[in-house]
Scaffold this motif. Sequence first.
Motif, PDB file in Angstrom:
ATOM      1  N   HIS A 108       1.017  -1.141   0.134  1.00 37.16           N
ATOM      2  CA  HIS A 108       0.097  -0.119  -0.033  1.00 37.16           C
ATOM      3  C   HIS A 108       0.980   1.512  -0.086  1.00 37.16           C
ATOM      4  O   HIS A 108       0.538   2.331  -0.633  1.00 37.16           O
ATOM      5  CB  HIS A 108      -0.836   0.172   1.321  1.00 37.16           C
ATOM      6  CG  HIS A 108      -2.180  -0.939   1.019  1.00 37.16           C
ATOM      7  ND1 HIS A 108      -2.318  -2.173   1.120  1.00 37.16           N
ATOM      8  CD2 HIS A 108      -3.596  -0.546   0.956  1.00 37.16           C
ATOM      9  CE1 HIS A 108      -3.245  -2.667   0.902  1.00 37.16           C
ATOM     10  NE2 HIS A 108      -4.046  -1.505   0.752  1.00 37.16           N
ATOM     11  N   LEU A 109       1.809   1.053   0.677  1.00 36.78           N
ATOM     12  CA  LEU A 109       2.654   2.400   0.822  1.00 36.78           C
ATOM     13  C   LEU A 109       3.497   2.821  -0.457  1.00 36.78           C
ATOM     14  O   LEU A 109       3.096   4.044  -0.948  1.00 36.78           O
ATOM     15  CB  LEU A 109       3.852   2.550   1.878  1.00 36.78           C
ATOM     16  CG  LEU A 109       4.627   3.648   2.166  1.00 36.78           C
ATOM     17  CD1 LEU A 109       3.696   4.630   2.709  1.00 36.78           C
ATOM     18  CD2 LEU A 109       5.742   3.118   3.277  1.00 36.78           C
ATOM     19  N   PRO A 110       4.266   2.078  -1.065  1.00 36.87           N
ATOM     20  CA  PRO A 110       4.595   2.473  -2.536  1.00 36.87           C
ATOM     21  C   PRO A 110       3.748   2.516  -3.522  1.00 36.87           C
ATOM     22  O   PRO A 110       3.702   3.442  -4.630  1.00 36.87           O
ATOM     23  CB  PRO A 110       5.773   1.133  -2.831  1.00 36.87           C
ATOM     24  CG  PRO A 110       4.948   0.053  -2.271  1.00 36.87           C
ATOM     25  CD  PRO A 110       4.461   0.502  -1.004  1.00 36.87           C
ATOM     26  N   LEU A 111       2.375   1.906  -3.747  1.00 36.91           N
ATOM     27  CA  LEU A 111       1.384   1.983  -4.785  1.00 36.91           C
ATOM     28  C   LEU A 111       0.345   2.992  -4.297  1.00 36.91           C
ATOM     29  O   LEU A 111      -0.245   3.667  -5.232  1.00 36.91           O
ATOM     30  CB  LEU A 111       0.773   0.544  -4.866  1.00 36.91           C
ATOM     31  CG  LEU A 111       1.666  -0.531  -5.611  1.00 36.91           C
ATOM     32  CD1 LEU A 111       0.761  -1.915  -5.418  1.00 36.91           C
ATOM     33  CD2 LEU A 111       2.309  -0.248  -6.683  1.00 36.91           C
ATOM     34  N   ALA A 112       0.053   3.134  -3.168  1.00 37.48           N
ATOM     35  CA  ALA A 112      -1.036   4.196  -2.701  1.00 37.48           C
ATOM     36  C   ALA A 112      -0.694   4.968  -1.966  1.00 37.48           C
ATOM     37  O   ALA A 112      -1.568   6.071  -1.882  1.00 37.48           O
ATOM     38  CB  ALA A 112      -2.291   3.356  -2.024  1.00 37.48           C
ATOM     39  N   GLY A 113       0.572   5.092  -1.365  1.00 40.70           N
ATOM     40  CA  GLY A 113       1.075   6.352  -0.999  1.00 40.70           C
ATOM     41  C   GLY A 113       0.628   6.498   0.676  1.00 40.70           C
ATOM     42  O   GLY A 113       0.828   7.392   1.380  1.00 40.70           O
TER      43      GLY A 113
END
Length: 261
Positions: free
Chosen positions: A247-252
Amino acid sequence: MIAAGIDALGRTGPVTWVGVPEPPTLEGAEIMEGTTAVPIAAAAFVGTHFLLSHPLRRPIVRRLGETGFLGIYSLVAIATLGWLVVAYRAAPATAPLWPVNDVLWAAATIVMLVASVLLMGSLVRNPATPNPTGTGTAPDTASGVYAITRHPMLWSFALWGLCHIAVYPVAANIAVAGAIIVLSLVGAALQDRKKEQLLPEMWPAWESRTSYWPFAAIAQGRARLGAFGMHELLGGLVVWLAATWAHLPLAGWAAGIWRWV
């Protein structure tokens, strides 16, 4: 996986105390125009799936054959999913409908672990998997995820939708996640009806040992919780860790245990 693909479309931006991108300031008409396209596209995606999978399948197969049907089904699915993706990306991030704190995040994190176990368990020895021969077999005893529900994959998608509504309660996300929930749970019920017709000996017997609703067969004494395989427990744990980390690299924004690690 459709759910994972939609989930990766989260918007990046400043993170607020609820851990999601801060919605922009927009006029009411602009918000309405931007968010209306999402439920329309979601309804088209879900509605065409149900129509093609059930009332329209037999006449199309009769006229075009199985290959022709699969071609039409794939084209419609890709087109409506593409429309949903475009609409979701263009929709404004409206204000959350309720505050999201760490308690809600923790609950959603635990439920997503359960969903991951259900998903991985559904990939092995699933009686609902289509068989080209038109036959099917089911275990004599429901164990592992099948003791919980005979539709572990579809329930994993539904739990995904519930969790994502809980922690990101904005209009566009509710429309997409709600569509996944409807597609999964209504689809599971319709699958039972179809399997009863296609496999009149096997499927009703499997239904008698399992349940549509999670844990119902266990509560009624028709199944016993346990006998999980490593592909269910370890596989579910790996998928849960990887998906929440992504989620962090893809959605921020961070999700799952990565919010606290």
